[in-house]
Design a protein around this motif. Structure first.
Motif, short mmCIF file in Angstrom:
data_model
loop_
_atom_site.label_atom_id
_atom_site.label_comp_id
_atom_site.label_asym_id
_atom_site.label_seq_id
_atom_site.Cartn_x
_atom_site.Cartn_y
_atom_site.Cartn_z
N ARG A 64 0.86 -1.18 0.00
CA ARG A 64 0.00 0.00 0.00
C ARG A 64 0.90 1.22 0.00
NH1 ARG A 64 -3.04 -3.30 3.83
NH2 ARG A 64 -4.85 -4.09 2.72
N GLY A 65 0.75 2.04 -1.02
CA GLY A 65 1.52 3.27 -1.13
C GLY A 65 0.60 4.46 -1.01
N ARG A 66 1.14 5.63 -1.23
CA ARG A 66 0.33 6.85 -1.08
C ARG A 66 -0.69 7.02 -2.19
NH1 ARG A 66 2.04 11.40 -3.85
NH2 ARG A 66 3.89 11.04 -5.09
N CYS A 67 -0.55 6.26 -3.28
CA CYS A 67 -1.51 6.33 -4.39
C CYS A 67 -2.35 5.06 -4.50
CB CYS A 67 -0.78 6.59 -5.70
SG CYS A 67 -0.01 8.20 -5.76
N GLY A 68 -2.37 4.27 -3.46
CA GLY A 68 -3.19 3.06 -3.48
C GLY A 68 -2.34 1.79 -3.43
N THR A 69 -3.01 0.69 -3.71
CA THR A 69 -2.37 -0.62 -3.64
C THR A 69 -1.68 -0.95 -4.95
OG1 THR A 69 -4.05 -1.37 -2.08
CG2 THR A 69 -2.81 -3.08 -3.22
N ARG A 70 -0.50 -1.55 -4.83
CA ARG A 70 0.21 -2.02 -6.01
C ARG A 70 0.63 -3.47 -5.77
NH1 ARG A 70 3.45 2.48 -4.18
NH2 ARG A 70 4.91 1.71 -2.63
N TRP A 71 0.79 -4.20 -6.88
CA TRP A 71 1.12 -5.62 -6.83
C TRP A 71 2.41 -5.86 -7.59
CZ3 TRP A 71 -1.88 -8.80 -3.93
CH2 TRP A 71 -3.13 -8.29 -3.54
N GLY A 72 3.24 -6.75 -7.10
CA GLY A 72 4.47 -7.04 -7.81
C GLY A 72 5.34 -8.03 -7.08
N HIS A 73 6.61 -7.90 -7.30
CA HIS A 73 7.58 -8.81 -6.69
C HIS A 73 8.94 -8.13 -6.68
CE1 HIS A 73 8.57 -12.82 -5.24
NE2 HIS A 73 9.70 -12.70 -5.89
N ASP A 74 9.77 -8.57 -5.77
CA ASP A 74 11.15 -8.09 -5.75
C ASP A 74 12.08 -9.27 -5.56
OD1 ASP A 74 10.82 -8.68 -3.06
OD2 ASP A 74 11.03 -6.63 -2.38
N GLY A 75 13.31 -9.04 -5.81
CA GLY A 75 14.29 -10.10 -5.64
C GLY A 75 15.68 -9.50 -5.61
N SER A 76 16.63 -10.30 -5.15
CA SER A 76 17.98 -9.78 -5.07
C SER A 76 19.00 -10.91 -5.19
CB SER A 76 18.20 -9.02 -3.76
OG SER A 76 18.07 -9.91 -2.66
N VAL A 77 20.17 -10.51 -5.59
CA VAL A 77 21.38 -11.32 -5.52
C VAL A 77 22.39 -10.41 -4.85
CG1 VAL A 77 20.85 -12.70 -7.57
CG2 VAL A 77 22.16 -10.61 -7.82
N PRO A 78 23.45 -10.96 -4.29
CA PRO A 78 24.40 -10.08 -3.60
C PRO A 78 24.82 -8.88 -4.45
CG PRO A 78 24.95 -12.36 -3.19
CD PRO A 78 23.84 -12.36 -4.22
N GLY A 79 24.54 -7.70 -3.92
CA GLY A 79 24.93 -6.46 -4.58
C GLY A 79 23.86 -5.82 -5.44
N THR A 91 16.06 -5.78 -7.35
CA THR A 91 15.12 -5.31 -8.36
C THR A 91 13.71 -5.43 -7.81
OG1 THR A 91 16.58 -6.10 -10.12
CG2 THR A 91 14.31 -5.64 -10.73
N SER A 92 12.90 -4.42 -8.02
CA SER A 92 11.50 -4.42 -7.61
C SER A 92 10.65 -4.03 -8.80
CB SER A 92 11.27 -3.42 -6.47
OG SER A 92 12.00 -3.79 -5.33
N ALA A 93 9.58 -4.77 -9.04
CA ALA A 93 8.65 -4.48 -10.13
C ALA A 93 7.23 -4.52 -9.57
CB ALA A 93 8.80 -5.50 -11.25
N PHE A 94 6.48 -3.44 -9.78
CA PHE A 94 5.12 -3.34 -9.25
C PHE A 94 4.20 -2.68 -10.27
CE2 PHE A 94 7.63 -3.84 -5.47
CZ PHE A 94 6.84 -4.67 -4.69
N ALA A 95 2.91 -2.97 -10.16
CA ALA A 95 1.89 -2.37 -11.02
C ALA A 95 0.62 -2.20 -10.21
CB ALA A 95 1.62 -3.25 -12.23
N ASP A 96 -0.23 -1.27 -10.66
CA ASP A 96 -1.54 -1.19 -10.03
C ASP A 96 -2.39 -2.33 -10.58
OD1 ASP A 96 -2.39 -0.38 -12.58
OD2 ASP A 96 -2.91 1.65 -11.97
N ARG A 97 -3.56 -2.51 -10.02
CA ARG A 97 -4.41 -3.65 -10.40
C ARG A 97 -4.78 -3.62 -11.88
NH1 ARG A 97 -7.26 -7.72 -8.24
NH2 ARG A 97 -7.02 -7.26 -6.05
N THR A 98 -4.88 -2.44 -12.47
CA THR A 98 -5.27 -2.34 -13.88
C THR A 98 -4.09 -2.61 -14.81
OG1 THR A 98 -4.74 0.02 -14.11
CG2 THR A 98 -6.96 -0.55 -13.29
N GLY A 99 -2.86 -2.51 -14.30
CA GLY A 99 -1.68 -2.66 -15.14
C GLY A 99 -1.33 -1.41 -15.92
#
Length: 87
Positions: free
Chosen positions: A21-36, A39-47
């Motif tokens: 939940r951000g200041r402009c509503g709910t967003r959906w996505g995923h994040d991941g990492s490797v050492p160093g 990456t985070s990728a998110f979208a609103d429900r409509t895309g």
């Protein structure tokens, strides 16, 4: 995929999707990492509003809020500007 289990305040985790939940509503996505890197990728429900952020450093207690703030700013429409005092 949007049935989530609460993990932290304003965040839930489902079958591969993270709800934030951000200041402009709910967003959906995923994040991941490797050492160093992270990456985070998110979208609103409509895309219609999406954001992908990559940092070439592992977030720590100082940088994690910067990453979340960057996602929040990028995910909000230009008609909803960020106030300088909130930056």
């Amino acid at each position: 995929m949007t049935t989530v289990v609460p993990v932290r305040e304003a965040t839930g985790y489902g079958l591969g999707l993270i709800r934030q939940r951000g200041r402009c509503g709910t967003r959906w996505g995923h994040d991941g990492s490797v050492p160093g890197f992270v990456t985070s990728a998110f979208a609103d429900r409509t895309g219609r509003r999406t954001v992908v952020v990559m940092m070439s450093i592992q977030p720590n207690e100082t940088l994690a809020p910067v990453l979340h703030r960057t996602i929040d700013v990028a995910a909000c429409p230009a008609s909803n500007p960020v106030r300088a005092s909130a930056a």
